[in-house]
Design a protein around this motif. Structure first.
Motif, PDB file in Angstrom:
ATOM      1  N   LEU A  36       2.835  10.854   2.087  1.00 13.84           N
ATOM      2  CA  LEU A  36       1.947  11.409   3.104  1.00 13.84           C
ATOM      3  C   LEU A  36       2.525  11.185   4.505  1.00 13.84           C
ATOM      4  O   LEU A  36       2.605  12.110   5.320  1.00 13.84           O
ATOM      5  CB  LEU A  36       0.561  10.763   3.001  1.00 13.84           C
ATOM      6  CG  LEU A  36      -0.439  11.181   4.067  1.00 13.84           C
ATOM      7  CD1 LEU A  36      -0.892  12.613   3.852  1.00 13.84           C
ATOM      8  CD2 LEU A  36      -1.634  10.237   4.070  1.00 13.84           C
ATOM      9  N   VAL A  37       2.943   9.960   4.790  1.00 13.24           N
ATOM     10  CA  VAL A  37       3.519   9.666   6.107  1.00 13.24           C
ATOM     11  C   VAL A  37       4.837  10.409   6.273  1.00 13.24           C
ATOM     12  O   VAL A  37       5.131  10.953   7.349  1.00 13.24           O
ATOM     13  CB  VAL A  37       3.690   8.142   6.303  1.00 13.24           C
ATOM     14  CG1 VAL A  37       4.410   7.837   7.621  1.00 13.24           C
ATOM     15  CG2 VAL A  37       2.325   7.447   6.267  1.00 13.24           C
ATOM     16  N   ASN A  38       5.620  10.500   5.216  1.00 12.77           N
ATOM     17  CA  ASN A  38       6.867  11.262   5.274  1.00 12.77           C
ATOM     18  C   ASN A  38       6.586  12.725   5.625  1.00 12.77           C
ATOM     19  O   ASN A  38       7.319  13.349   6.403  1.00 12.77           O
ATOM     20  CB  ASN A  38       7.610  11.155   3.944  1.00 12.77           C
ATOM     21  CG  ASN A  38       9.057  11.582   4.045  1.00 12.77           C
ATOM     22  OD1 ASN A  38       9.881  10.854   4.593  1.00 12.77           O
ATOM     23  ND2 ASN A  38       9.375  12.774   3.551  1.00 12.77           N
ATOM     24  N   GLN A  82       0.798  -1.230   0.000  1.00 12.52           N
ATOM     25  CA  GLN A  82       0.000   0.000   0.000  1.00 12.52           C
ATOM     26  C   GLN A  82       0.832   1.283   0.000  1.00 12.52           C
ATOM     27  O   GLN A  82       0.278   2.360  -0.206  1.00 12.52           O
ATOM     28  CB  GLN A  82      -0.935   0.023   1.217  1.00 12.52           C
ATOM     29  CG  GLN A  82      -2.037  -1.011   1.149  1.00 12.52           C
ATOM     30  CD  GLN A  82      -2.945  -0.945   2.357  1.00 12.52           C
ATOM     31  OE1 GLN A  82      -2.495  -0.938   3.500  1.00 12.52           O
ATOM     32  NE2 GLN A  82      -4.245  -0.880   2.106  1.00 12.52           N
ATOM     33  N   TRP A  83       2.139   1.199   0.219  1.00 15.06           N
ATOM     34  CA  TRP A  83       2.939   2.412   0.372  1.00 15.06           C
ATOM     35  C   TRP A  83       2.940   3.291  -0.878  1.00 15.06           C
ATOM     36  O   TRP A  83       3.115   4.506  -0.786  1.00 15.06           O
ATOM     37  CB  TRP A  83       4.372   2.080   0.798  1.00 15.06           C
ATOM     38  CG  TRP A  83       4.423   1.631   2.225  1.00 15.06           C
ATOM     39  CD1 TRP A  83       4.538   0.346   2.676  1.00 15.06           C
ATOM     40  CD2 TRP A  83       4.321   2.453   3.391  1.00 15.06           C
ATOM     41  NE1 TRP A  83       4.514   0.330   4.054  1.00 15.06           N
ATOM     42  CE2 TRP A  83       4.392   1.609   4.520  1.00 15.06           C
ATOM     43  CE3 TRP A  83       4.173   3.824   3.593  1.00 15.06           C
ATOM     44  CZ2 TRP A  83       4.320   2.097   5.829  1.00 15.06           C
ATOM     45  CZ3 TRP A  83       4.104   4.309   4.901  1.00 15.06           C
ATOM     46  CH2 TRP A  83       4.177   3.451   5.992  1.00 15.06           C
ATOM     47  N   ALA A  84       2.720   2.710  -2.031  1.00 16.14           N
ATOM     48  CA  ALA A  84       2.694   3.499  -3.270  1.00 16.14           C
ATOM     49  C   ALA A  84       1.283   3.857  -3.711  1.00 16.14           C
ATOM     50  O   ALA A  84       1.094   4.465  -4.759  1.00 16.14           O
ATOM     51  CB  ALA A  84       3.406   2.736  -4.394  1.00 16.14           C
ATOM     52  N   ASP A  85       0.282   3.524  -2.916  1.00 16.65           N
ATOM     53  CA  ASP A  85      -1.104   3.815  -3.271  1.00 16.65           C
ATOM     54  C   ASP A  85      -1.399   5.313  -3.181  1.00 16.65           C
ATOM     55  O   ASP A  85      -0.800   6.025  -2.369  1.00 16.65           O
ATOM     56  CB  ASP A  85      -2.073   3.057  -2.351  1.00 16.65           C
ATOM     57  CG  ASP A  85      -2.135   1.572  -2.663  1.00 16.65           C
ATOM     58  OD1 ASP A  85      -1.515   1.130  -3.653  1.00 16.65           O
ATOM     59  OD2 ASP A  85      -2.806   0.845  -1.899  1.00 16.65           O
ATOM     60  N   PRO A  86      -2.338   5.801  -3.989  1.00 15.70           N
ATOM     61  CA  PRO A  86      -2.706   7.224  -3.938  1.00 15.70           C
ATOM     62  C   PRO A  86      -3.458   7.552  -2.647  1.00 15.70           C
ATOM     63  O   PRO A  86      -4.021   6.664  -1.994  1.00 15.70           O
ATOM     64  CB  PRO A  86      -3.604   7.401  -5.161  1.00 15.70           C
ATOM     65  CG  PRO A  86      -4.161   6.045  -5.424  1.00 15.70           C
ATOM     66  CD  PRO A  86      -3.108   5.057  -4.993  1.00 15.70           C
ATOM     67  N   ALA A 121      -6.866   6.145   2.331  1.00 13.21           N
ATOM     68  CA  ALA A 121      -6.006   5.557   1.306  1.00 13.21           C
ATOM     69  C   ALA A 121      -5.758   4.068   1.521  1.00 13.21           C
ATOM     70  O   ALA A 121      -5.507   3.335   0.563  1.00 13.21           O
ATOM     71  CB  ALA A 121      -4.670   6.294   1.265  1.00 13.21           C
ATOM     72  N   THR A 122      -5.838   3.632   2.777  1.00 12.56           N
ATOM     73  CA  THR A 122      -5.462   2.245   3.095  1.00 12.56           C
ATOM     74  C   THR A 122      -6.646   1.393   3.555  1.00 12.56           C
ATOM     75  O   THR A 122      -6.455   0.268   4.018  1.00 12.56           O
ATOM     76  CB  THR A 122      -4.363   2.234   4.174  1.00 12.56           C
ATOM     77  OG1 THR A 122      -4.824   2.933   5.334  1.00 12.56           O
ATOM     78  CG2 THR A 122      -3.080   2.867   3.657  1.00 12.56           C
TER      79      THR A 122
END
Length: 197
Positions: A42-44, A27-31, A135-136
């Motif tokens: 986003l988390v960054n 999921q890290w590359a999901d929009p 997003a997740t």
């Protein structure tokens, strides 16, 4: 109910950490609802923001360029949850310094009392927590009483910003009976509808 603003922020940071911890590898590359940001960016952004405010609240001067540089760095590495926790802990440590909530600090929007800086981080964490949950496929779990106070804070602050200078999209309509976190997201321009339970 938690009793102090710092404790309330600690609760919101912990609730968002749970959302970060539940992100699956794929999921890290999901929009996300934030245009041009995937889940990792986003988390960054949250981690970099917490780090920047920790520096500012400790009395360090950060220019707009310094803040942009922090935002551009990969603050997550291969341990995003640990990076998130470390930045949240640094922010909370900076906020418990004697007198910091009353002292004027220069945050990215300009000079403000430390208590306003705290509320800015609270709103940022709540709304981006909502973005991350959306997003997740998670349900954001934030205390309604805290979210209601931050919604009032946000409405008051936005009232003083000319529409052409607002960093947010215009508020989107949402029914009064949806959860407080959805109303806060809608206030900041998200196309909010009731979140899943």
């Amino acid at each position: 109910m938690t009793s102090t603003p710092v404790e309330q922020l600690a609760q919101v940071l912990a609730d968002t950490e749970r959302l970060v911890a539940a992100v699956r590898d794929e999921q890290w590359a999901d929009p996300t609802p934030c245009p041009d940001w995937d889940v990792r960016r986003l988390v960054n952004h949250l981690v970099a923001g917490n780090r920047a405010f920790a520096f500012i609240l400790r009395g360090q001067e950060l220019s707009r360029e310094d803040v942009r540089r922090l935002q551009a760095e990969d603050a997550l590495g291969d341990k995003p949850v640990a990076a998130y926790r470390a930045a949240a802990d640094a922010l909370l440590a900076a906020l418990i310094q004697p007198g910091v909530l009353d002292r004027e600090v220069t945050v990215p929007i300009g000079p403000a009392p430390g208590i306003v800086a705290l509320h800015l981080r609270m709103v940022e964490t709540l709304v981006h927590g909502w973005d991350l949950a959306r997003a997740t496929g998670q349900a954001p779990r934030f205390p309604d009483d805290i979210v209601e106070r931050e919604l009032e804070f946000t409405r008051d602050r936005l009232a003083g910003i000319p529409a052409d200078r607002s960093p947010f999209a215009p508020p989107t309509p949402v029914p009064d009976d949806v959860p407080a976190i959805d109303r806060l997201a809608a206030c900041l321009g998200r196309p909010a509808t009731a979140t899943a339970d």
